[in-house]
Design a protein around this motif. Structure first.
Motif, PDB file in Angstrom:
ATOM      1  N   CYS A   1      -2.537  -1.592  -4.762  1.00 38.51           N
ATOM      2  CA  CYS A   1      -2.661  -2.391  -3.547  1.00 38.51           C
ATOM      3  C   CYS A   1      -3.873  -3.313  -3.597  1.00 38.51           C
ATOM      4  O   CYS A   1      -4.014  -4.193  -2.755  1.00 38.51           O
ATOM      5  CB  CYS A   1      -2.741  -1.496  -2.315  1.00 38.51           C
ATOM      6  SG  CYS A   1      -4.190  -0.428  -2.263  1.00 38.51           S
TER       7      CYS A   1
ATOM      8  N   HIS B   1      -2.310   7.422  -1.456  1.00 38.59           N
ATOM      9  CA  HIS B   1      -3.717   7.379  -1.049  1.00 38.59           C
ATOM     10  C   HIS B   1      -4.122   8.624  -0.269  1.00 38.59           C
ATOM     11  O   HIS B   1      -5.239   9.126  -0.447  1.00 38.59           O
ATOM     12  CB  HIS B   1      -3.994   6.123  -0.206  1.00 38.59           C
ATOM     13  CG  HIS B   1      -4.231   4.916  -1.039  1.00 38.59           C
ATOM     14  ND1 HIS B   1      -5.466   4.586  -1.544  1.00 38.59           N
ATOM     15  CD2 HIS B   1      -3.388   3.948  -1.470  1.00 38.59           C
ATOM     16  CE1 HIS B   1      -5.376   3.466  -2.238  1.00 38.59           C
ATOM     17  NE2 HIS B   1      -4.110   3.065  -2.215  1.00 38.59           N
ATOM     18  N   ARG B   2      -3.238   9.116   0.567  1.00 34.74           N
ATOM     19  CA  ARG B   2      -3.544  10.320   1.347  1.00 34.74           C
ATOM     20  C   ARG B   2      -3.766  11.525   0.426  1.00 34.74           C
ATOM     21  O   ARG B   2      -4.654  12.341   0.647  1.00 34.74           O
ATOM     22  CB  ARG B   2      -2.399  10.608   2.323  1.00 34.74           C
ATOM     23  CG  ARG B   2      -2.696  11.745   3.293  1.00 34.74           C
ATOM     24  CD  ARG B   2      -1.536  11.971   4.258  1.00 34.74           C
ATOM     25  NE  ARG B   2      -0.344  12.480   3.625  1.00 34.74           N
ATOM     26  CZ  ARG B   2      -0.170  13.748   3.217  1.00 34.74           C
ATOM     27  NH1 ARG B   2      -1.129  14.627   3.396  1.00 34.74           N
ATOM     28  NH2 ARG B   2       0.952  14.126   2.654  1.00 34.74           N
TER      29      ARG B   2
ATOM     30  N   LEU C   1       0.841  -1.189   0.000  1.00 34.51           N
ATOM     31  CA  LEU C   1       0.000   0.000   0.000  1.00 34.51           C
ATOM     32  C   LEU C   1       0.880   1.244   0.000  1.00 34.51           C
ATOM     33  O   LEU C   1       1.797   1.373   0.820  1.00 34.51           O
ATOM     34  CB  LEU C   1      -0.883   0.004   1.254  1.00 34.51           C
ATOM     35  CG  LEU C   1      -1.725   1.249   1.475  1.00 34.51           C
ATOM     36  CD1 LEU C   1      -2.828   1.329   0.435  1.00 34.51           C
ATOM     37  CD2 LEU C   1      -2.329   1.225   2.861  1.00 34.51           C
ATOM     38  N   ASN C   2       0.633   2.147  -0.914  1.00 31.74           N
ATOM     39  CA  ASN C   2       1.346   3.421  -0.983  1.00 31.74           C
ATOM     40  C   ASN C   2       0.503   4.441  -0.202  1.00 31.74           C
ATOM     41  O   ASN C   2      -0.344   5.132  -0.756  1.00 31.74           O
ATOM     42  CB  ASN C   2       1.524   3.834  -2.446  1.00 31.74           C
ATOM     43  CG  ASN C   2       2.316   5.110  -2.596  1.00 31.74           C
ATOM     44  OD1 ASN C   2       2.417   5.915  -1.677  1.00 31.74           O
ATOM     45  ND2 ASN C   2       2.870   5.301  -3.775  1.00 31.74           N
ATOM     46  N   ARG C   3       0.731   4.511   1.103  1.00 33.59           N
ATOM     47  CA  ARG C   3      -0.088   5.361   1.978  1.00 33.59           C
ATOM     48  C   ARG C   3      -0.062   6.837   1.561  1.00 33.59           C
ATOM     49  O   ARG C   3      -1.082   7.511   1.603  1.00 33.59           O
ATOM     50  CB  ARG C   3       0.368   5.224   3.418  1.00 33.59           C
ATOM     51  CG  ARG C   3       0.049   3.892   4.015  1.00 33.59           C
ATOM     52  CD  ARG C   3       0.421   3.850   5.493  1.00 33.59           C
ATOM     53  NE  ARG C   3       0.370   2.510   6.006  1.00 33.59           N
ATOM     54  CZ  ARG C   3      -0.732   1.893   6.404  1.00 33.59           C
ATOM     55  NH1 ARG C   3      -1.878   2.515   6.312  1.00 33.59           N
ATOM     56  NH2 ARG C   3      -0.685   0.662   6.867  1.00 33.59           N
ATOM     57  N   GLU C   4       1.104   7.322   1.188  1.00 31.03           N
ATOM     58  CA  GLU C   4       1.227   8.732   0.800  1.00 31.03           C
ATOM     59  C   GLU C   4       0.380   9.027  -0.441  1.00 31.03           C
ATOM     60  O   GLU C   4      -0.311  10.037  -0.508  1.00 31.03           O
ATOM     61  CB  GLU C   4       2.697   9.081   0.555  1.00 31.03           C
ATOM     62  CG  GLU C   4       2.937  10.535   0.245  1.00 31.03           C
ATOM     63  CD  GLU C   4       2.641  11.466   1.412  1.00 31.03           C
ATOM     64  OE1 GLU C   4       2.617  12.692   1.165  1.00 31.03           O
ATOM     65  OE2 GLU C   4       2.430  11.009   2.545  1.00 31.03           O
TER      66      GLU C   4
ATOM     67  N   CYS D   1       0.171   2.564  -7.065  1.00 33.03           N
ATOM     68  CA  CYS D   1       0.042   1.754  -5.859  1.00 33.03           C
ATOM     69  C   CYS D   1      -0.343   0.314  -6.178  1.00 33.03           C
ATOM     70  O   CYS D   1       0.395  -0.593  -5.851  1.00 33.03           O
ATOM     71  CB  CYS D   1      -0.998   2.380  -4.926  1.00 33.03           C
ATOM     72  SG  CYS D   1      -1.198   1.533  -3.354  1.00 33.03           S
TER      73      CYS D   1
END
Length: 56
Positions: free
Chosen positions: A35, A8-9, A3-6, A33
């Motif tokens: 994910c 997604h944010r 998961l590419n959290r940044e 991402c």
């Protein structure tokens, strides 16, 4: 898949997104991402847009 959290944010799906917005979001998501799988309801359209970009 990680998961590419940044990403997604910074790239939230718009509330009540139109079909076009969902397709564009999933194209960008698959490139940044990936994910999760692309929903079956839009998968063929997303893959059409991804093919030219992946060939480069």
């Amino acid at each position: 898949m990680a998961l590419n959290r940044e990403w997604h944010r910074l790239h939230r799906m718009p509330p009540q997104a139109t079909r076009e917005q969902r397709i564009r979001w999933h194209v960008a998501h698959a490139q940044a991402c990936a994910c999760r799988a692309i929903p079956a309801s839009i998968k063929s359209e997303v893959e059409k847009l991804l093919k030219p970009r992946r060939a480069k």
